[in-house]
Motif scaffolding. Sequence first.
Motif, PDB file in Angstrom:
ATOM      1  N   ASN A 157      -4.376   0.619 -13.007  1.00  0.00           N
ATOM      2  CA  ASN A 157      -4.203   1.541 -11.872  1.00  0.00           C
ATOM      3  C   ASN A 157      -4.028   2.980 -12.351  1.00  0.00           C
ATOM      4  O   ASN A 157      -4.564   3.908 -11.740  1.00  0.00           O
ATOM      5  N   TYR A 192      -6.760   5.730 -11.011  1.00  0.00           N
ATOM      6  CA  TYR A 192      -6.398   6.842 -10.128  1.00  0.00           C
ATOM      7  C   TYR A 192      -6.262   8.175 -10.873  1.00  0.00           C
ATOM      8  O   TYR A 192      -5.743   9.140 -10.327  1.00  0.00           O
ATOM      9  N   TYR A 212     -10.286  10.417  -2.010  1.00  0.00           N
ATOM     10  CA  TYR A 212      -9.068  10.592  -1.189  1.00  0.00           C
ATOM     11  C   TYR A 212      -8.944  12.028  -0.686  1.00  0.00           C
ATOM     12  O   TYR A 212      -8.430  12.276   0.392  1.00  0.00           O
TER      13      TYR A 212
HETATM   14  C1  LIG Z   1      -5.390   2.458  -2.184  1.00  0.00           C
HETATM   15  S1  LIG Z   1      -4.415   3.819  -2.715  1.00  0.00           S
HETATM   16  C2  LIG Z   1      -3.396   4.038  -1.288  1.00  0.00           C
HETATM   17  C3  LIG Z   1      -2.797   5.389  -1.237  1.00  0.00           C
HETATM   18  C4  LIG Z   1      -1.973   5.659   0.020  1.00  0.00           C
HETATM   19  N1  LIG Z   1      -0.815   4.805   0.090  1.00  0.00           N
HETATM   20  C5  LIG Z   1      -2.834   5.507   1.259  1.00  0.00           C
HETATM   21  O1  LIG Z   1      -2.521   4.677   2.113  1.00  0.00           O
HETATM   22  O2  LIG Z   1      -3.813   6.253   1.384  1.00  0.00           O
HETATM   23  C6  LIG Z   1      -3.321   3.061  -3.856  1.00  0.00           C
HETATM   24  C7  LIG Z   1      -2.334   4.012  -4.513  1.00  0.00           C
HETATM   25  O3  LIG Z   1      -1.394   3.217  -5.219  1.00  0.00           O
HETATM   26  C8  LIG Z   1      -1.038   3.881  -6.413  1.00  0.00           C
HETATM   27  N2  LIG Z   1      -0.481   2.865  -7.301  1.00  0.00           N
HETATM   28  C9  LIG Z   1      -1.090   1.761  -7.794  1.00  0.00           C
HETATM   29  N3  LIG Z   1      -0.227   1.038  -8.515  1.00  0.00           N
HETATM   30  C10 LIG Z   1       0.956   1.705  -8.476  1.00  0.00           C
HETATM   31  C11 LIG Z   1       2.241   1.471  -9.035  1.00  0.00           C
HETATM   32  N4  LIG Z   1       2.486   0.392  -9.786  1.00  0.00           N
HETATM   33  N5  LIG Z   1       3.221   2.357  -8.800  1.00  0.00           N
HETATM   34  C12 LIG Z   1       2.995   3.479  -8.050  1.00  0.00           C
HETATM   35  N6  LIG Z   1       1.801   3.754  -7.504  1.00  0.00           N
HETATM   36  C13 LIG Z   1       0.796   2.876  -7.701  1.00  0.00           C
HETATM   37  C14 LIG Z   1      -2.335   4.514  -6.868  1.00  0.00           C
HETATM   38  O4  LIG Z   1      -2.114   5.580  -7.767  1.00  0.00           O
HETATM   39  C15 LIG Z   1      -2.936   4.970  -5.535  1.00  0.00           C
HETATM   40  O5  LIG Z   1      -2.557   6.278  -5.222  1.00  0.00           O
END
Ligand SMILES: C[S@@+](CC[C@H](N)C(=O)[O-])C[C@H]1O[C@@H](n2cnc3c(N)ncnc32)[C@H](O)[C@@H]1O
Length: 304
Positions: free
Chosen positions: A19, A23, A32
Amino acid sequence: MNKVKTWAEYSEEEILKANIEKYDKEDIVKFYEDFEEPKYTYIEYSVIFDAVLNFLHNHLQNPVRAADMCGGAGKAAFVLKSCDPNCEVTLVDLADKMLDIARRRAEKEQVSCRILLKDAFSFLEDESEEFDLIVFSSALHHFKDPTALLAAAAKRLSPQGMIISIADPNTIIKSKRFRFLQFTAANSQHKKATIKNSFSRLFGSGSEAAAGEDFDVAEYQTYTGINDIHLRNGLEKAGLSALLHMRYPAGEPYMTKIMPWLGLYWAFSIVMCHKDKYPEYNNSSALLLNEIKKNLPYKIRVMP
Ligand SMILES: C[S@@+](CC[C@H](N)C(=O)[O-])C[C@H]1O[C@@H](n2cnc3c(N)ncnc32)[C@H](O)[C@@H]1O
């Protein structure tokens, strides 16, 4: 011959690393960045957040302290602030470039929001933090063990607090019906990519779960979905109980009208509270549901 690693064999740490890498990529971040409201407003966010915030206001004296976990560009955080400008929102994500989008937007729109670069588990370990509302928007599918994540969130929740999971896919997205509709509605570039992937699946390794060239560890459950019933049944172990578990047809407004006719309630949302800690919530499920149903322009499926 080397055995190909399946997703089930990846650890939570490896998925976290995938991830972080994903990202940080310019094209993902740009997606995004372009995904701005009002073109892509998803009505369920404001409807569900409004209903839950109203509930919380009836049970709290002070402003609601909320966390938008894995919040990325802050989609949920900004909706929370528009529903309740007094809400104290903390946006947490592991990707600085995603958070940059949120920082710019907060400045442009003069919205106050605490923005923290941290992975979810590390953030939730901090015992000095307590929240009345913790939101996971399109986030649970990035974790191998979403129940463990919810259990960690439960420890940071005030006695009256609620957790909302929203916009994660359930396993309906694996159905042929869903894939057909998705293909029909996609643009030509997306159609070409889908056809290419189908061919390589047919003539390639043949296994969806195997780590091949296009295998995306970070996004694996975007394509398999989460078994939301299994997740709900595990909430007790996390010290939580579900006030409301619903499936709904997320997406473009016209699609949300078509999908229910095809049974494609492919996204799910669960509103949770502490199990047994706050008896005042015992009879609140029906009220919450009525409020949400009344304000959504499309049909939802309430899971028993
Ligand atoms: C599909 S995006 C969704 C972003 C936002 N919540 C939305 O609804 O638009 C997933 C997000 O989760 C974050 N992410 C993934 N794994 C993570 C983790 N273990 N801790 C914090 N953030 C995480 C990614 O960096 C990304 O910004």
